[in-house]
Design an enzyme around this catalytic site. Structure first.
Site, PDB file in Angstrom:
ATOM      1  N   ASP A   1     -10.345   3.480   2.121  1.00 20.92           N
ATOM      2  CA  ASP A   1     -10.417   2.814   3.492  1.00 20.92           C
ATOM      3  C   ASP A   1     -11.015   4.080   4.415  1.00 20.92           C
ATOM      4  O   ASP A   1     -11.704   3.761   5.255  1.00 20.92           O
ATOM      5  CB  ASP A   1      -9.157   2.476   4.112  1.00 20.92           C
ATOM      6  CG  ASP A   1      -8.561   1.344   3.771  1.00 20.92           C
ATOM      7  OD1 ASP A   1      -9.475   0.350   3.194  1.00 20.92           O
ATOM      8  OD2 ASP A   1      -7.446   1.177   3.721  1.00 20.92           O
TER       9      ASP A   1
ATOM     10  N   LYS B   1       0.661  -1.370  -0.089  1.00 20.27           N
ATOM     11  CA  LYS B   1       0.008   0.135   0.046  1.00 20.27           C
ATOM     12  C   LYS B   1       0.937   1.231  -0.079  1.00 20.27           C
ATOM     13  O   LYS B   1       0.471   2.401  -0.527  1.00 20.27           O
ATOM     14  CB  LYS B   1      -0.942  -0.033   1.361  1.00 20.27           C
ATOM     15  CG  LYS B   1      -2.092  -0.910   1.229  1.00 20.27           C
ATOM     16  CD  LYS B   1      -3.092  -0.705   2.260  1.00 20.27           C
ATOM     17  CE  LYS B   1      -4.286  -1.668   2.323  1.00 20.27           C
ATOM     18  NZ  LYS B   1      -5.238  -1.296   3.290  1.00 20.27           N
TER      19      LYS B   1
HETATM   20  P1  ATR Z   1      -2.342  -1.607   8.471  1.00 17.35           P
HETATM   21  O1  ATR Z   1      -2.102  -1.250   7.127  1.00 17.35           O
HETATM   22  O2  ATR Z   1      -3.468  -2.773   8.716  1.00 17.35           O
HETATM   23  O3  ATR Z   1      -2.678  -0.494   9.380  1.00 17.35           O
HETATM   24  P2  ATR Z   1       0.388  -1.576   9.720  1.00 17.35           P
HETATM   25  O4  ATR Z   1       0.521  -0.236   8.869  1.00 17.35           O
HETATM   26  O5  ATR Z   1       1.262  -2.711   9.517  1.00 17.35           O
HETATM   27  O6  ATR Z   1      -0.828  -2.169   9.099  1.00 17.35           O
HETATM   28  O7  ATR Z   1      -0.115  -1.184  11.095  1.00 17.35           O
HETATM   29  C1  ATR Z   1      -0.549  -2.099  11.936  1.00 17.35           C
HETATM   30  C2  ATR Z   1      -0.633  -1.357  13.400  1.00 17.35           C
HETATM   31  O8  ATR Z   1      -0.991  -2.317  14.329  1.00 17.35           O
HETATM   32  C3  ATR Z   1       0.611  -0.601  13.824  1.00 17.35           C
HETATM   33  O9  ATR Z   1      -0.019   0.264  14.557  1.00 17.35           O
HETATM   34  C4  ATR Z   1       1.130  -1.583  14.857  1.00 17.35           C
HETATM   35  O10 ATR Z   1       1.975  -1.003  15.608  1.00 17.35           O
HETATM   36  P3  ATR Z   1       3.579  -0.813  15.523  1.00 17.35           P
HETATM   37  O11 ATR Z   1       3.418   0.664  14.718  1.00 17.35           O
HETATM   38  O12 ATR Z   1       4.137  -0.503  16.956  1.00 17.35           O
HETATM   39  O13 ATR Z   1       4.248  -1.771  14.521  1.00 17.35           O
HETATM   40  C5  ATR Z   1       0.080  -2.410  15.429  1.00 17.35           C
HETATM   41  N1  ATR Z   1       0.346  -3.548  15.951  1.00 17.35           N
HETATM   42  C6  ATR Z   1       0.326  -5.103  15.161  1.00 17.35           C
HETATM   43  N2  ATR Z   1       0.657  -5.691  16.237  1.00 17.35           N
HETATM   44  C7  ATR Z   1       0.618  -5.272  17.232  1.00 17.35           C
HETATM   45  C8  ATR Z   1       0.722  -5.992  18.586  1.00 17.35           C
HETATM   46  N3  ATR Z   1       0.905  -7.137  18.847  1.00 17.35           N
HETATM   47  N4  ATR Z   1       0.590  -4.971  19.729  1.00 17.35           N
HETATM   48  C9  ATR Z   1       0.432  -3.706  19.510  1.00 17.35           C
HETATM   49  N5  ATR Z   1       0.373  -3.212  18.370  1.00 17.35           N
HETATM   50  C10 ATR Z   1       0.685  -3.984  17.362  1.00 17.35           C
END
Ligand code: ATR
Length: 291
Positions: free
Chosen positions: A111, A75
């Site tokens: 989105d 993306k």
């Molecule tokens: P998307 O396009 O679905 O938003 P992304 O840009 O990878 O995907 O964002 C995922 C979000 O989920 C991020 O805020 C991520 O936190 P980080 O910025 O610290 O990576 C959060 N996230 C994913 N797994 C997590 C976990 N186990 N605990 C807390 N936050 C999580």
């Protein structure tokens, strides 16, 4: 049901590119819509590795593909490969839809619009609403943008305080509204959920296979909350179940998924999308993966 045209020399081609795409429900959702409207289009999954992304985008031009959805992990990386990015997608920093307009590839983001339609569909007025948004990635930015454009008061909580602060600063610059940014730890969750009326999970916590996980402990949820989980697999997440047990209204990610699909469909075809049917098709495809 309209007569479905056979695939022929005039069939329009749309699709989704991502890695992986094997469990994408978008083909089921869009092909159901094309069939229902008797449109001579087909929607295909394209598994594209990061190394092949530029070639795949060139392929959209070369093969004259009408429209493409873009999903994880492309993306953001797709942005410099396109001819034009619409202002909303630029500000969100993520493209989930490409429109091939007479050979020019235009990147957009449905989105944010999808999330707004979800709110409207549930009769949620965001003006002055206190909102806790969990996560600071692409989905969170779309959600924040949508909510801020409707006048919500937003706290962003993220695993890292720096991630939350960066997202908040950028969203504030784009929307002209103030955002609070906090590290997503138990104390900050308790504090922000005490004042929040709407809680949005925009992290991937709770997504299959980790279906027993929730970003929020159950004691923090109450009747005063509306909880939106943008995770759609499973259709009912642990967070939603906990919210309902606490007397809160809960909304799952399937609504936003169907809406972003419907808005993509409208960009490519110029026709009103059959939203309910697309939602049902997406739910059916998800169930078939669960079984
Ligand atoms: P998307 O396009 O679905 O938003 P992304 O840009 O990878 O995907 O964002 C995922 C979000 O989920 C991020 O805020 C991520 O936190 P980080 O910025 O610290 O990576 C959060 N996230 C994913 N797994 C997590 C976990 N186990 N605990 C807390 N936050 C999580």
């Amino acid at each position: 049901m309209k007569t479905v045209p056979e695939i022929d020399g005039k069939t329009g081609i749309c699709g989704v590119m991502g890695d992986p795409v094997g469990h994408s429900v978008s083909p089921a959702m869009h092909n159901a819509a094309f069939r229902a409207l008797g449109m001579n289009y087909v929607y295909l999954p394209f598994n594209v590795s990061a190394a092949r992304l530029a070639g795949a985008v060139e392929g959209i031009r070369a093969l004259n593909i009408a429209g493409m959805n873009v999903t994880i992990p492309h993306k953001v990386a797709v942005i410099p490969l396109l001819d034009e990015i619409d202002p909303l997608a630029q500000r969100i920093g993520a493209v989930n839809v490409i429109h091939n307009k007479a050979g020019r590839l235009i990147g957009g983001n449905t989105d944010a619009g999808g999330f707004l339609r979800l709110l409207e569909g549930r009769g949620i007025d965001a003006q002055g609403l206190q909102v806790a948004v969990l996560g600071a990635g692409g989905a969170s930015r779309a959600v924040c943008f949508a909510l801020a454009s409707r006048g919500a008061e937003i706290t962003i909580l993220n695993r890292t305080a720096a991630g939350a602060a960066r997202c908040a600063a950028e969203m504030a610059a784009f929307t002209g509204r103030a955002f609070e940014a906090l590290e997503m730890n138990p104390a900050n969750l308790a504090r922000s959920l005490a004042k929040a009326e709407l809680v949005v999970n925009a992290t991937s916590i709770g997504m299959a296979p980790d279906v027993d996980k929730s970003p929020v402990s159950r004691e923090l949820l109450g009747r005063r909350h509306t909880v939106v989980d943008i995770v759609y697999n499973p259709i009912k997440t642990r967070l939603m179940r906990d919210a309902e047990k606490a007397g809160a209204m809960s909304v799952g990610g399937l609504d936003m998924l169907a809406w972003q699909g419907a808005l993509s469909f409208e960009i490519w075809t110029g026709r009103n999308a059959p939203l309910d049917l697309m939602r049902r098709a997406a739910a059916g495809a998800l169930k078939s993966y669960e079984d």
